[in-house]
Design an enzyme around this catalytic site. Structure first.
Site, PDB file in Angstrom:
ATOM      1  N   HIS A  50       0.852  -1.199   0.000  1.00 20.39           N
ATOM      2  CA  HIS A  50       0.000   0.000   0.000  1.00 20.39           C
ATOM      3  C   HIS A  50       0.882   1.241   0.000  1.00 20.39           C
ATOM      4  O   HIS A  50       2.096   1.198   0.255  1.00 20.39           O
ATOM      5  CB  HIS A  50      -0.948   0.005   1.198  1.00 20.39           C
ATOM      6  N   CYS A  90       3.375  -4.670   6.707  1.00 23.64           N
ATOM      7  CA  CYS A  90       2.979  -4.413   5.311  1.00 23.64           C
ATOM      8  C   CYS A  90       4.175  -3.881   4.535  1.00 23.64           C
ATOM      9  O   CYS A  90       5.207  -3.500   5.097  1.00 23.64           O
ATOM     10  CB  CYS A  90       1.848  -3.398   5.283  1.00 23.64           C
TER      11      CYS A  90
END
Length: 501
Positions: A460, A476
């Site tokens: 992301h 992440c």
């Protein structure tokens, strides 16, 4: 014994001699015989034997011949008392009977009275006809002379036909005052509305031919040679009535609604209604109809200009696949192109179709297949280099520095696939449970371009720092926002993600 002795014997009868002499007319002959001085007689010539009488034979032979001839004749003649529509044909052969029937019909006369004047019209002038030979053959078949039970039988009926054109011509010449010409319906193209329209027909007047035929037939059947008919003017339909013109107009306008050159179901080159009408000619035809024709020479200029309107290049396609060739997304479907084929007979063929009422012309085209390009895409995350690489057909097409999980939140290694994609999402336990007491709990609002690949681990964008190339995240893979947006569009769901050192 001597004749003289016989003649002079006592009791001898001389009558036979006398009779013989009397019958034949011969005189007794005296013959000397020795010394006897008495008369001597010689035999008279004998009467010829009378011929046998054959009168009965000579009378019987002709009579027998006559009987045979009569029987033979009865086999080919029609029985007495037979008539065909009032024409006596008994005793005639079928051929002679046919001549008699035709002659009587030709001579049968109709006298026009009343407003038509006193003109006379014969069956011959009316073009009257009857199948005389068939009627004569039928009369003989039903009533042969050889069968007396068929003599004086019921008359044979004779259907009469009249040549309408000949009859009308003869009647018109005989009673011209009773005739006015009808006006035929017409078909015309109205430029203002770009449609065909029917111009109605108008009635004329004249003597009704059916009435004349009926009168002639009744007179002929009754054996009358002359019959009167009160001739009055009756309506006469036009040869081409309005309803025929209207049907033709409907057919033409329907054709104009769809006229054009087609590729499949697509009207690729529509033709203006007025242009199509300029190709078409509508003329009166036989039996009250209209004939539609089209001019190939008028169509040819349009055919000559078809190629640029029909030809189309193929639009190539692109599909995104995984490393095994499985399609993940179709970026461009690919559209076939087309190329116009041989048009040397198109104008004449289309003219023939228009004549038949078909304005849909299917063009000869060849399909040009599109080229479909397959792009095998995958993502590699190198935790050691802290970089993400985008591969397309095993070639690196993009690369960015990233930030993976910091100490205690290391990013998992392995081979994964993107399972879901979100353009934006709040991340962190505190976003959903503000009262959480979990150590290290956090909340980051509106995280952009989220692509999950391993449970809660995702690629992301990170707008809250610019320290890419160093570990920073809670597991992440952080990317610059612009890079994350690019990857979000570049990598479809199912794209392979390999995370390794």
């Amino acid at each position: 014994m001597a004749l003289t002795d016989l003649a002079t014997r006592p009791g001898a009868e001389e009558a036979p001699l006398e009779g013989a002499a009397a019958t034949t007319g011969a005189e007794p002959t005296t013959v000397a015989d020795g010394d006897d001085s008495g008369p001597n007689y010689a035999w008279a010539p004998a009467d010829p034997a009378p011929r046998k009488r054959r009168l009965a034979l000579w009378i019987g032979i002709p009579a027998g011949v006559c009987v045979v001839a009569l029987v033979a004749t009865s086999l080919v003649l029609i029985a007495p008392g037979t008539s065909v529509a009032g024409v006596p044909v008994g005793g005639l052969t079928p051929g002679a009977a046919a001549d008699a029937i035709e002659g009587r019909l030709a001579e049968t006369t109709i006298v026009l009275t009343g407003a038509g004047g006193d003109a006379e019209i014969t069956g011959a002038e009316l073009g009257a006809s009857v199948d005389a030979r068939a009627l004569a053959d039928a009369a003989f078949a039903q009533n042969p002379m050889w069968n007396p039970t068929t003599w004086f039988s019921t008359p044979v009926e004779a259907p009469i036909r009249i040549d309408a054109d000949a009859a009308t011509s003869a009647l018109r010449a005989a009673a011209p005052d009773l005739y006015t010409d009808p006006v035929d319906a017409l078909v015309a193209f109205d430029a203002a509305s770009a449609t065909y329209v029917a111009v109605p027909s108008e009635l004329g007047t004249g003597i009704d031919v059916d009435t004349v035929r009926t009168t002639l037939a009744e007179a002929f059947a009754a054996g009358q040679t002359v019959v009167e008919l009160d001739a009055e003017a009756a309506p006469v339909e036009a040869e081409r009535p309005t309803f025929v013109a209207a049907a033709t107009v409907t057919r033409l306008n329907s054709m104009l609604d769809s006229v054009g050159f087609y590729v499949g179901a697509e009207r690729t080159v529509p033709i203006d209604r007025a242009v199509a009408a300029s190709w078409i000619t509508v003329e009166p035809a036989a039996r009250g109809t209209f004939e539609i024709s089209a001019d190939p020479a008028a169509i040819q200029p349009v055919v000559d200009g078809l190629a640029p309107l029909v030809n189309r290049p193929a639009e190539n396609g692109v599909v995104i696949t995984d490393s095994r060739g499985g399609v993940l997304r179709e970026d461009a479907a690919g559209i076939s192109g087309r190329e116009l084929g041989d048009t040397s007979t198109v104008a004449s063929d289309f003219a023939t179709q228009l004549t038949a009422g078909n304005g849909v012309y299917a063009l000869p085209v060849a399909e040009v297949a599109p080229v479909i390009t397959s792009l095998a895409r995958r993502i590699e995350v190198d935790l050691g280099d802290q970089r993400t690489y985008l591969f397309e057909n095993d070639n690196v097409v993009q690369s960015w520095a990233i930030s993976s999980g910091a100490e205690g939140f290391s990013s998992s290694t392995g081979n994964f696939r993107i399972t879901s994609k979100l353009t934006s999402q709040d991340m962190g336990e505190l976003c959903y449970n503000p009262n959480s007491q979990t150590p290290g709990a956090y909340c980051t609002r509106d995280v952009p371009w989220v692509m999950y690949y391993n449970g809660d681990e995702a690629l992301h964008g990170a707008y809250w720092h610019n320290n890419f190339g160093n570990v920073m995240s809670h597991g992440c893979i952080n990317m610059p926002v612009s890079a994350a947006q690019y990857v979000f569009g570049w990598a479809p769901k199912g794209t392979e993600v390999s995370v390794h050192y």
